[in-house]
Design a protein around this motif. Structure first.
Motif, PDB file in Angstrom:
ATOM      1  N   THR A   6      -2.469  13.001 -14.378  1.00 39.02           N
ATOM      2  CA  THR A   6      -3.227  13.249 -13.401  1.00 39.02           C
ATOM      3  C   THR A   6      -2.112  12.982 -11.771  1.00 39.02           C
ATOM      4  O   THR A   6      -2.122  11.947 -11.962  1.00 39.02           O
ATOM      5  CB  THR A   6      -4.061  12.438 -12.634  1.00 39.02           C
ATOM      6  N   ARG A   7      -1.637  13.561 -11.299  1.00 38.57           N
ATOM      7  CA  ARG A   7      -1.142  13.309 -10.271  1.00 38.57           C
ATOM      8  C   ARG A   7      -1.284  12.508  -8.689  1.00 38.57           C
ATOM      9  O   ARG A   7      -2.875  13.287  -8.677  1.00 38.57           O
ATOM     10  CB  ARG A   7      -0.142  14.370  -9.083  1.00 38.57           C
ATOM     11  N   PRO A   8      -0.782  12.084  -7.784  1.00 41.41           N
ATOM     12  CA  PRO A   8      -1.702  10.779  -7.124  1.00 41.41           C
ATOM     13  C   PRO A   8      -1.922  12.289  -5.540  1.00 41.41           C
ATOM     14  O   PRO A   8      -1.136  13.024  -5.562  1.00 41.41           O
ATOM     15  CB  PRO A   8      -0.663  10.335  -6.403  1.00 41.41           C
ATOM     16  N   ALA A   9      -3.050  12.053  -5.047  1.00 43.81           N
ATOM     17  CA  ALA A   9      -3.899  12.922  -4.128  1.00 43.81           C
ATOM     18  C   ALA A   9      -3.320  12.905  -3.210  1.00 43.81           C
ATOM     19  O   ALA A   9      -2.199  11.784  -2.815  1.00 43.81           O
ATOM     20  CB  ALA A   9      -5.331  12.976  -3.731  1.00 43.81           C
ATOM     21  N   ASN A  10      -3.116  14.534  -1.922  1.00 41.40           N
ATOM     22  CA  ASN A  10      -2.402  13.935  -1.276  1.00 41.40           C
ATOM     23  C   ASN A  10      -3.190  12.861  -0.160  1.00 41.40           C
ATOM     24  O   ASN A  10      -5.010  12.873   0.298  1.00 41.40           O
ATOM     25  CB  ASN A  10      -2.413  15.139  -0.107  1.00 41.40           C
ATOM     26  N   GLY A  11      -2.057  11.973   0.395  1.00 46.05           N
ATOM     27  CA  GLY A  11      -3.804  10.948   0.953  1.00 46.05           C
ATOM     28  C   GLY A  11      -4.422   9.477   0.455  1.00 46.05           C
ATOM     29  O   GLY A  11      -4.772   8.870   1.751  1.00 46.05           O
ATOM     30  N   SER A  12      -3.753   9.830  -0.665  1.00 49.64           N
ATOM     31  CA  SER A  12      -4.107   8.888  -1.588  1.00 49.64           C
ATOM     32  C   SER A  12      -3.678   7.763  -0.997  1.00 49.64           C
ATOM     33  O   SER A  12      -2.599   7.331  -0.751  1.00 49.64           O
ATOM     34  CB  SER A  12      -4.862   9.395  -2.673  1.00 49.64           C
TER      35      SER A  12
ATOM     36  N   TYR B 292       0.756  -1.250  -0.270  1.00 45.10           N
ATOM     37  CA  TYR B 292      -0.391  -0.240   0.243  1.00 45.10           C
ATOM     38  C   TYR B 292       0.851   1.203  -0.049  1.00 45.10           C
ATOM     39  O   TYR B 292       1.692   0.985   0.507  1.00 45.10           O
ATOM     40  CB  TYR B 292      -0.779  -0.087   1.149  1.00 45.10           C
ATOM     41  N   LEU B 293       0.941   1.737  -1.102  1.00 51.29           N
ATOM     42  CA  LEU B 293       1.884   3.217  -0.559  1.00 51.29           C
ATOM     43  C   LEU B 293       0.807   4.251  -0.512  1.00 51.29           C
ATOM     44  O   LEU B 293       0.061   4.782  -1.551  1.00 51.29           O
ATOM     45  CB  LEU B 293       2.225   2.877  -2.466  1.00 51.29           C
ATOM     46  N   VAL B 294       1.514   5.276   0.054  1.00 49.27           N
ATOM     47  CA  VAL B 294      -0.035   5.974   0.703  1.00 49.27           C
ATOM     48  C   VAL B 294       1.247   8.004   0.348  1.00 49.27           C
ATOM     49  O   VAL B 294       2.344   7.562   0.806  1.00 49.27           O
ATOM     50  CB  VAL B 294       0.095   6.249   1.716  1.00 49.27           C
ATOM     51  N   ARG B 295       0.523   8.246   0.051  1.00 47.82           N
ATOM     52  CA  ARG B 295       0.967  10.338  -0.566  1.00 47.82           C
ATOM     53  C   ARG B 295       0.975  10.973   0.997  1.00 47.82           C
ATOM     54  O   ARG B 295      -0.347  10.385   1.607  1.00 47.82           O
ATOM     55  CB  ARG B 295       0.501  10.970  -1.501  1.00 47.82           C
ATOM     56  N   HIS B 296       2.111  11.324   1.144  1.00 49.55           N
ATOM     57  CA  HIS B 296       1.902  12.036   2.399  1.00 49.55           C
ATOM     58  C   HIS B 296       0.904  13.437   2.259  1.00 49.55           C
ATOM     59  O   HIS B 296       0.054  13.501   1.313  1.00 49.55           O
ATOM     60  CB  HIS B 296       2.658  12.798   3.195  1.00 49.55           C
TER      61      HIS B 296
ATOM     62  N   THR C 161       2.975  -5.350  -9.647  1.00 47.65           N
ATOM     63  CA  THR C 161       2.064  -5.309 -10.798  1.00 47.65           C
ATOM     64  C   THR C 161       1.391  -3.897  -9.991  1.00 47.65           C
ATOM     65  O   THR C 161       0.868  -4.696  -8.638  1.00 47.65           O
ATOM     66  CB  THR C 161       2.373  -6.181 -11.122  1.00 47.65           C
ATOM     67  N   VAL C 162       1.161  -2.372 -10.242  1.00 47.17           N
ATOM     68  CA  VAL C 162       0.474  -1.579 -10.113  1.00 47.17           C
ATOM     69  C   VAL C 162      -1.146  -2.537 -10.445  1.00 47.17           C
ATOM     70  O   VAL C 162      -1.737  -2.557 -11.379  1.00 47.17           O
ATOM     71  CB  VAL C 162       0.493  -0.129 -10.571  1.00 47.17           C
ATOM     72  N   THR C 163      -2.097  -2.158  -9.637  1.00 46.53           N
ATOM     73  CA  THR C 163      -3.385  -2.741  -9.669  1.00 46.53           C
ATOM     74  C   THR C 163      -4.413  -1.583  -9.083  1.00 46.53           C
ATOM     75  O   THR C 163      -5.213  -1.473  -9.556  1.00 46.53           O
ATOM     76  CB  THR C 163      -3.646  -3.642  -8.234  1.00 46.53           C
ATOM     77  N   ASP C 164      -4.009  -0.421  -8.403  1.00 49.61           N
ATOM     78  CA  ASP C 164      -4.896   0.028  -7.772  1.00 49.61           C
ATOM     79  C   ASP C 164      -3.558   1.804  -7.967  1.00 49.61           C
ATOM     80  O   ASP C 164      -2.929   1.866  -7.401  1.00 49.61           O
ATOM     81  CB  ASP C 164      -5.591   0.497  -6.822  1.00 49.61           C
ATOM     82  N   TYR C 165      -4.855   2.673  -8.709  1.00 53.34           N
ATOM     83  CA  TYR C 165      -3.705   4.053  -8.295  1.00 53.34           C
ATOM     84  C   TYR C 165      -4.630   5.321  -8.441  1.00 53.34           C
ATOM     85  O   TYR C 165      -5.901   4.871  -8.368  1.00 53.34           O
ATOM     86  CB  TYR C 165      -2.765   4.768  -9.688  1.00 53.34           C
ATOM     87  N   ASN C 166      -4.299   5.902  -7.142  1.00 49.61           N
ATOM     88  CA  ASN C 166      -4.242   7.481  -6.798  1.00 49.61           C
ATOM     89  C   ASN C 166      -6.037   7.063  -6.519  1.00 49.61           C
ATOM     90  O   ASN C 166      -6.802   7.883  -6.390  1.00 49.61           O
ATOM     91  CB  ASN C 166      -4.814   8.045  -7.490  1.00 49.61           C
TER      92      ASN C 166
END
Length: 219
Positions: A195-201, A7-11, A213-218
């Motif tokens: 489309t940049r990933p949203a903060n907290g996405s 799980y990758l979370v943007r700050h 492999t990416v399965t979900d983005y943003n």
């Protein structure tokens, strides 16, 4: 090596995000919206039992992961691994400058006046190379330098002997780093990288040994 979900979370949102400035290795504090971003994301993830957690060593990422931890009782048994390997791209001379103006300087000599145009006509790696070329001190990370650093972070995760098949792992990082990972580990055209990933996405990767492999983005 195990098969697990990363799980990758943007700050959360920072003041530099509001001011449209390149942040890179620089820092500005989370805004109140940024704090709310992190709390809301923590609540979305509260029922997931994470086996391990990783975080960029930059302040905005560490503040975000601490807020995520406050919302998830399963984090009581683990300590996040904080590393500079997971930092945002280093923008060198352009740190703290207006994002649109910087990407114009980097891309215009190559016929692309915006970040979106660079991505459309070239790709994320070329964007990094253009930025280093435009940096009068040439201190910004190019693609080779960037991936050499980040790959050490990915190796740190995939080599963790405590992660087993079916586990969930958390990584708190940064916008351009998430974009770079999605660009590298998704199918061409699968996601709109303009489309940049949203903060907290939340972005998810399926990890199978050294295959990502990416399965979900943003989300």
């Amino acid at each position: 090596m195990a098969k697990f979900t990363l799980y990758l979370v943007r700050h959360g949102q920072t003041y530099y995000n509001v001011f449209n400035k390149l942040q890179g290795w620089s820092n500005s504090p989370l805004t109140q919206q940024g704090i709310d971003d992190a709390v809301a994301t923590g609540k979305r993830l509260k029922d997931i039992k994470f086996k391990a957690a990783y975080c960029s060593d930059l302040t905005r990422a560490q503040k975000t992961i601490s807020l995520l931890f406050d919302q998830n009782e399963t984090f009581n048994s683990i300590t996040p691994i904080v590393s500079p390997f997971f930092r945002e791209e280093f923008y060198g001379y352009f740190e703290g400058l207006n994002m649109d103006e910087v990407w114009y300087q980097a891309g215009a000599p190559h016929g692309a006046k915006t970040f979106a145009e660079i991505i459309d006509q070239y790709d994320m790696n070329v964007a990094k190379d253009f930025l280093k070329q435009a940096d009068p001190f040439h201190t910004a990370e190019n693609a080779e330098e960037y991936w050499h650093r980040l790959q050490q972070g990915l190796d740190l995760i995939t080599s963790n002997p405590n992660i087993e098949d079916g586990d969930s792992v958390l990584l708190v990082s940064h916008g351009n780093t998430l974009l770079s990972l999605v660009d590298r580990f998704s199918q061409p055209g699968q996601f709109d990288l303009r489309t940049r990933p949203a903060n907290g996405s939340i972005t998810k990767l399926a990890v199978d040994g050294d295959q990502l492999t990416v399965t979900d983005y943003n989300k």
